[in-house]
Design an enzyme around this catalytic site. Structure first.
Site, PDB file in Angstrom:
ATOM      1  N   TRP A  11       0.813  -1.230   0.000  1.00 18.23           N
ATOM      2  CA  TRP A  11       0.000   0.000   0.000  1.00 18.23           C
ATOM      3  C   TRP A  11       0.843   1.276   0.000  1.00 18.23           C
ATOM      4  CZ3 TRP A  11      -4.851  -0.753   3.685  1.00 18.23           C
ATOM      5  CH2 TRP A  11      -5.754  -1.622   3.052  1.00 18.23           C
ATOM      6  N   LYS A  12       2.163   1.106   0.086  1.00 19.08           N
ATOM      7  CA  LYS A  12       3.067   2.281   0.124  1.00 19.08           C
ATOM      8  C   LYS A  12       2.563   3.274   1.184  1.00 19.08           C
ATOM      9  CE  LYS A  12       3.936   1.434  -4.719  1.00 19.08           C
ATOM     10  NZ  LYS A  12       4.846   1.765  -5.779  1.00 19.08           N
ATOM     11  N   HIS A  97      12.903  -2.816  -1.097  1.00 14.49           N
ATOM     12  CA  HIS A  97      12.065  -2.259  -2.172  1.00 14.49           C
ATOM     13  C   HIS A  97      12.842  -1.150  -2.882  1.00 14.49           C
ATOM     14  CE1 HIS A  97       8.805  -0.203  -4.221  1.00 14.49           C
ATOM     15  NE2 HIS A  97       8.101  -1.313  -4.078  1.00 14.49           N
ATOM     16  N   GLU A 167      11.126  -7.045  -9.262  1.00 17.92           N
ATOM     17  CA  GLU A 167      10.430  -5.796  -9.544  1.00 17.92           C
ATOM     18  C   GLU A 167      11.328  -4.896 -10.398  1.00 17.92           C
ATOM     19  OE1 GLU A 167       6.939  -5.018  -6.854  1.00 17.92           O
ATOM     20  OE2 GLU A 167       8.625  -3.952  -5.972  1.00 17.92           O
ATOM     21  N   GLY A 173       5.188   1.677 -10.609  1.00 15.89           N
ATOM     22  CA  GLY A 173       4.590   2.971 -10.263  1.00 15.89           C
ATOM     23  C   GLY A 173       4.018   3.730 -11.449  1.00 15.89           C
ATOM     24  N   GLY A 235       1.364  -3.019  -6.277  1.00 14.06           N
ATOM     25  CA  GLY A 235       1.369  -1.696  -5.640  1.00 14.06           C
ATOM     26  C   GLY A 235       0.014  -1.031  -5.787  1.00 14.06           C
TER      27      GLY A 235
HETATM   28  C1  PEP Z   1       5.482  -1.785  -5.924  1.00 22.10           C
HETATM   29  O1  PEP Z   1       5.581  -0.667  -5.454  1.00 22.10           O
HETATM   30  O2  PEP Z   1       5.984  -2.743  -5.339  1.00 22.10           O
HETATM   31  C2  PEP Z   1       4.763  -1.959  -7.184  1.00 22.10           C
HETATM   32  C3  PEP Z   1       4.819  -3.106  -7.783  1.00 22.10           C
HETATM   33  O3  PEP Z   1       4.058  -0.885  -7.635  1.00 22.10           O
HETATM   34  P1  PEP Z   1       3.006  -0.826  -8.873  1.00 22.10           P
HETATM   35  O4  PEP Z   1       2.227  -2.115  -8.846  1.00 22.10           O
HETATM   36  O5  PEP Z   1       2.147   0.356  -8.555  1.00 22.10           O
HETATM   37  O6  PEP Z   1       3.804  -0.667 -10.125  1.00 22.10           O
END
Ligand code: PEP
Length: 255
Positions: A11-12, A97, A167, A173, A235
């Site tokens: 959820w950041k 991360h 990732e 993002g 995310g």
């Molecule tokens: C994350 O922040 O780990 C991520 C995968 O973000 P998003 O799915 O928004 O690209």
């Protein structure tokens, strides 16, 4: 564990209010707790962790953390220890991360966090991934190097407490360059398995591998089907219970 898909929501730094966080979590849990083939983990901001943990019922939908420090207590202003998280019965902690590496977290610090998380009895979700993809394939060496450094000192017996999330930074993002393709994710999933096998032999294969970066309801199923991954790290889309619910349903359908 590896036969169930592992879907983690990061959820950041959202949402701002606890009321909002509770509503979203309850909504997600309603579906997630009915799914037999999926383990769901929501990682909210620290200030919401304790309240949301009180709403957990059963093992199918649990709470994790987005970060933890390398010691269990001490004079570390602003930090939260892995033992504090495991005492709350959180199941997972995200480590390394890219948004934390971007503010100075080194491979050495990530390694200490991995070891501290395991020691506290919490499952560590180690994030790795390249900033850019070069033509010569140097990103493959980079990712394998990140894994080797992060797992330094991790024993075979500890591997049940390790998850690796690929990732690619360029696919994460709202400023993502482009979404990764299922082939991009497959290539690195194979690389991660090879690296784990070099380090630990066949015991390395217990480590679940996740893909993360712009996962949404439209592409989740394809990543799970075509990229040889055991789950997803989501995310933005994990903040919307409806979209996240569709991702969970995609995972549930895969046997
Ligand atoms: C994350 O922040 O780990 C991520 C995968 O973000 P998003 O799915 O928004 O690209």
């Amino acid at each position: 564990m590896k036969s169930k898909k592992l879907i983690i929501g990061n959820w950041k730094m959202y949402p701002v209010s606890i009321k909002d966080a509770k509503t979203r979590f309850v909504d997600i849990k309603k579906l997630a707790s009915t799914l037999r083939n999926v383990q769901t983990v929501i990682c909210p901001p620290f200030v919401h962790v304790s309240d949301l943990q009180k709403l957990v019922t059963g093992h199918r939908c649990t709470i994790g953390a987005q970060n933890a420090w390398i010691e269990n207590d001490g004079a570390y202003t602003g930090e939260v220890s892995p033992l504090m998280l495991s005492s709350l019965k959180l199941t997972h902690v995200i480590v390394g991360h890219s948004e934390r590496r971007a503010i100075g977290e080194s491979d050495e610090l990530v390694n200490k966090k991995v070891l501290a998380g395991i020691k506290a009895g919490i499952t560590v979700v180690l994030c790795v991934g390249e900033k850019v993809r070069d033509q010569d394939g140097d990103y493959m060496k980079f990712i394998s190097g990140q894994i080797r450094l992060a797992l330094h000192g991790v024993q075979k017996k500890d591997l049940a407490k390790v998850v690796i999330a690929y990732e690619p930074v360029w696919a994460i993002g709202k400023h993502a360059l482009r979404p990764a393709s299922t082939d991009d994710a497959l290539e690195v999933s194979i690389l991660i398995k090879k690296t784990l096998s070099d380090l630990y032999g066949k015991e390395g294969m217990v480590v679940p591998i996740l893909y993360g970066g712009s996962v949404d309801a439209k592409n989740a199923w394809e990543f799970l089907m075509k990229s040889q991954v055991d789950g997803l790290l989501v995310g933005r889309a994990s903040l919307d219970p409806k979209i996240f619910g569709e991702i969970l349903m995609s995972a549930e359908k895969i046997k």
